[in-house]
Design an enzyme around this catalytic site. Structure first.
Site, PDB file in Angstrom:
ATOM      1  N   GLU A  23      -9.790  -1.610   5.638  1.00 52.81           N
ATOM      2  CA  GLU A  23     -10.361  -1.330   6.923  1.00 52.81           C
ATOM      3  C   GLU A  23     -11.485  -2.392   7.082  1.00 52.81           C
ATOM      4  OE1 GLU A  23      -8.812   0.475   8.732  1.00 52.81           O
ATOM      5  OE2 GLU A  23      -8.356   2.343   8.219  1.00 52.81           O
ATOM      6  N   ASP A  31      -7.521  -2.351  14.462  1.00 56.85           N
ATOM      7  CA  ASP A  31      -8.866  -2.618  13.871  1.00 56.85           C
ATOM      8  C   ASP A  31      -8.958  -3.892  13.256  1.00 56.85           C
ATOM      9  OD1 ASP A  31      -7.867  -1.865  11.642  1.00 56.85           O
ATOM     10  OD2 ASP A  31      -9.369  -0.124  11.746  1.00 56.85           O
ATOM     11  N   ASP A  76       0.760  -1.095  -0.060  1.00 54.41           N
ATOM     12  CA  ASP A  76      -0.100   0.027  -0.053  1.00 54.41           C
ATOM     13  C   ASP A  76       1.027   1.166   0.006  1.00 54.41           C
ATOM     14  OD1 ASP A  76       1.158  -0.480   2.495  1.00 54.41           O
ATOM     15  OD2 ASP A  76      -1.188  -0.715   3.316  1.00 54.41           O
ATOM     16  N   HIS A  99      -7.412  -4.421  10.372  1.00 51.63           N
ATOM     17  CA  HIS A  99      -6.927  -4.055   8.858  1.00 51.63           C
ATOM     18  C   HIS A  99      -5.705  -4.968   8.621  1.00 51.63           C
ATOM     19  CE1 HIS A  99      -4.816  -0.126   9.962  1.00 51.63           C
ATOM     20  NE2 HIS A  99      -3.936  -0.769   9.240  1.00 51.63           N
TER      21      HIS A  99
HETATM   22  C1  GLP Z   1      -0.283   0.254   8.414  1.00 53.34           C
HETATM   23  C2  GLP Z   1      -0.113  -0.572   7.145  1.00 53.34           C
HETATM   24  C3  GLP Z   1      -0.251  -1.923   7.632  1.00 53.34           C
HETATM   25  C4  GLP Z   1       0.268  -2.263   8.814  1.00 53.34           C
HETATM   26  C5  GLP Z   1      -0.441  -1.402  10.044  1.00 53.34           C
HETATM   27  C6  GLP Z   1       0.141  -1.694  11.332  1.00 53.34           C
HETATM   28  O1  GLP Z   1      -1.609   0.769   8.484  1.00 53.34           O
HETATM   29  N1  GLP Z   1      -1.011  -0.038   6.108  1.00 53.34           N
HETATM   30  O2  GLP Z   1      -0.021  -2.761   6.579  1.00 53.34           O
HETATM   31  O3  GLP Z   1      -0.117  -3.662   9.171  1.00 53.34           O
HETATM   32  O4  GLP Z   1       0.043   0.052   9.575  1.00 53.34           O
HETATM   33  O5  GLP Z   1       1.178  -0.995  11.694  1.00 53.34           O
HETATM   34  P1  GLP Z   1       2.263  -0.912  13.009  1.00 53.34           P
HETATM   35  O6  GLP Z   1       3.076  -2.072  12.631  1.00 53.34           O
HETATM   36  O7  GLP Z   1       3.001   0.257  12.829  1.00 53.34           O
HETATM   37  O8  GLP Z   1       1.319  -1.202  14.009  1.00 53.34           O
END
Ligand code: GLP
Length: 244
Positions: A143, A136, A67, A138
């Site tokens: 989402e 959440d 992404d 995702h």
């Molecule tokens: C972002 C990314 C996700 C990732 C999430 C968790 O939202 N798009 O792919 O899983 O962050 O991030 P963190 O590891 O910083 O909690």
């Protein structure tokens, strides 16, 4: 589904990196789906270590990131592209032309997403997809409520996600873009193998929802229970709410 529970975030990263290395040693042309976020930092550190110390080569590996934020270009320090360059791409021997990334600044975001799907298809699909998980539930930027049939597309980010990711925007939630491009749930599910990494208490509800809950679009990661080759590598804190 394979569940591996380790002590802490560092161990999550190391175990994940070892599994990736195993796949690359079996297939040096691996098509590798990659993720960003805080959880991934020790994972990329471990991969860089394996590259430096164990002769693991990424020369022929093809990568696709999950992404990117809409409106940021790849040179912007807050973009996922920048994160990847800094933590991984610049430190290993991956070839630039083998790196595939969604351009959040593309003129036509719809075409950008369509082309991304085509590029993945042209390379024969993703062999191994790495995932993190949002609080959440995702995956990528899919989402809660995302269609299980969704492909790469533009999405709106929820407030909880923007709040969590504010750590990469000097703590300022209002600076986190409201939109992003993401591989869809169906794109992710088409990968031949999936490894999800998670760490910390803040992820324990999302992990329990994915593993013990109903398979539902309300909990995007729960769809992974339908995949035939998925591993969750999580630490004790992230596992705290799993049914015994
Ligand atoms: C972002 C990314 C996700 C990732 C999430 C968790 O939202 N798009 O792919 O899983 O962050 O991030 P963190 O590891 O910083 O909690």
């Amino acid at each position: 589904m394979k569940l591996i529970i380790v002590n802490d975030l560092k161990a999550v990263g190391l175990r994940g990196a070892e599994l990736v290395a195993e796949e690359i040693r079996k297939n040096q042309n691996l098509v590798l789906g990659l993720a960003t976020g805080g959880t991934m930092i020790p994972f990329y550190k471990s991969l860089v270590n394996l590259f430096r110390k164990k002769n693991l080569s990424f020369l022929k590996v093809r990568s696709f990131n999950l992404d990117e934020y809409v409106g940021l270009n790849g040179k912007d320090k807050r973009s996922f592209r920048y994160f990847m360059d800094k933590n991984f791409f610049s430190k290993v021997d991956i070839s630039k032309r083998n790196i595939h990334f969604l351009d959040g600044n593309a003129k036509n975001l719809y075409t950008e997403c369509k082309n991304y799907e085509n590029e993945i298809g042209e390379l024969g699909g993703i062999d191994l997809q790495i995932l993190g998980i949002g609080k959440d539930g995702h995956i990528g930027f899919n989402e809660p409520g995302s269609d299980f049939n969704s492909r790469t597309r533009e999405v709106l980010l929820r407030e909880t996600t923007r709040r969590n990711n504010a750590k990469f925007f000097s703590g300022k939630e209002e600076k986190v873009p409201k939109k992003a491009l993401t591989m869809g749930i169906a794109t992710i599910m088409s990968a031949r193998k999936i490894i999800l990494l998670a760490s910390g208490k803040s992820k324990s509800d999302a992990i329990a929802g994915a593993l013990n809950g109903e398979i539902s679009e309300k909990a995007p990661a729960s769809v992974l229970m339908r995949h035939r080759d998925v591993a969750f590598i999580i630490d004790k804190n992230a596992a705290a709410k799993l049914r015994k």
